[in-house]
Design a protein around this motif. Structure first.
Motif, PDB file in Angstrom:
ATOM      1  N   ILE A  96      17.385  32.042  23.402  1.00  0.00           N
ATOM      2  CA  ILE A  96      16.894  30.734  23.855  1.00  0.00           C
ATOM      3  C   ILE A  96      17.102  29.671  22.782  1.00  0.00           C
ATOM      4  N   LEU A  97      16.809  30.011  21.535  1.00  0.00           N
ATOM      5  CA  LEU A  97      17.028  29.041  20.449  1.00  0.00           C
ATOM      6  C   LEU A  97      18.511  28.677  20.323  1.00  0.00           C
ATOM      7  N   ALA A  98      19.381  29.664  20.451  1.00  0.00           N
ATOM      8  CA  ALA A  98      20.815  29.394  20.338  1.00  0.00           C
ATOM      9  C   ALA A  98      21.305  28.514  21.485  1.00  0.00           C
ATOM     10  N   ILE A  99      20.804  28.759  22.688  1.00  0.00           N
ATOM     11  CA  ILE A  99      21.206  27.923  23.828  1.00  0.00           C
ATOM     12  C   ILE A  99      20.758  26.481  23.613  1.00  0.00           C
ATOM     13  N   ARG A 100      19.546  26.314  23.131  1.00  0.00           N
ATOM     14  CA  ARG A 100      19.020  24.962  22.958  1.00  0.00           C
ATOM     15  C   ARG A 100      19.709  24.208  21.813  1.00  0.00           C
ATOM     16  N   ILE A 101      20.111  24.904  20.768  1.00  0.00           N
ATOM     17  CA  ILE A 101      20.701  24.221  19.614  1.00  0.00           C
ATOM     18  C   ILE A 101      22.226  24.091  19.747  1.00  0.00           C
TER      19      ILE A 101
END
Length: 118
Positions: free
Chosen positions: A80-85
């Motif tokens: 999720i963090l990778a998708i958002r960043i």
């Protein structure tokens, strides 16, 4: 919505996501196979070298199974963090996924070490 589409078309990102998913599944399967369900409350879950004789502390099966939950939480949070960043900075998203892989490998190593002491 353009960021998730590009995110899932990036080959490096897909490779890291696949590695993370494989490591999380491997950790879960390895822990489940190594747990002997006939032995309750006799798993070593902590080691404190400064305590001397009582350095090893035992716990229940639930505490060992928490490693499985941890592995899947790491997989979900890092994804999720990778998708958002990814939309802001691609190299940072790749670094997040790489650190997730490292954390999953360390999870496998630690859970294996604790189950070896069993």
């Amino acid at each position: 919505m353009a960021a998730p589409k590009k995110f899932f078309q990036d080959h490096v990102v897909l490779l890291l996501l696949s590695i993370n998913a494989f490591l999380a599944l491997f950790a879960a399967i390895e822990i489940l196979i190594r747990i002997n369900s006939g032995r309750s409350g006799a798993y070593i879950v902590k080691y404190h070298p400064t305590l001397g004789i009582s350095a090893y502390q035992t716990g229940s099966v639930i505490e060992i199974l928490s490693f499985i939950g941890f592995a899947f939480i790491v997989l979900a949070v890092h994804s999720i963090l990778a998708i958002r960043i990814y939309r802001v900075n691609r190299p940072t998203a790749i670094a997040i996924l790489s650190l997730g892989s490292l954390l999953l490998v360390l999870t496998i190593i630690v859970s294996n070490a604790l189950l070896e002491l069993h």
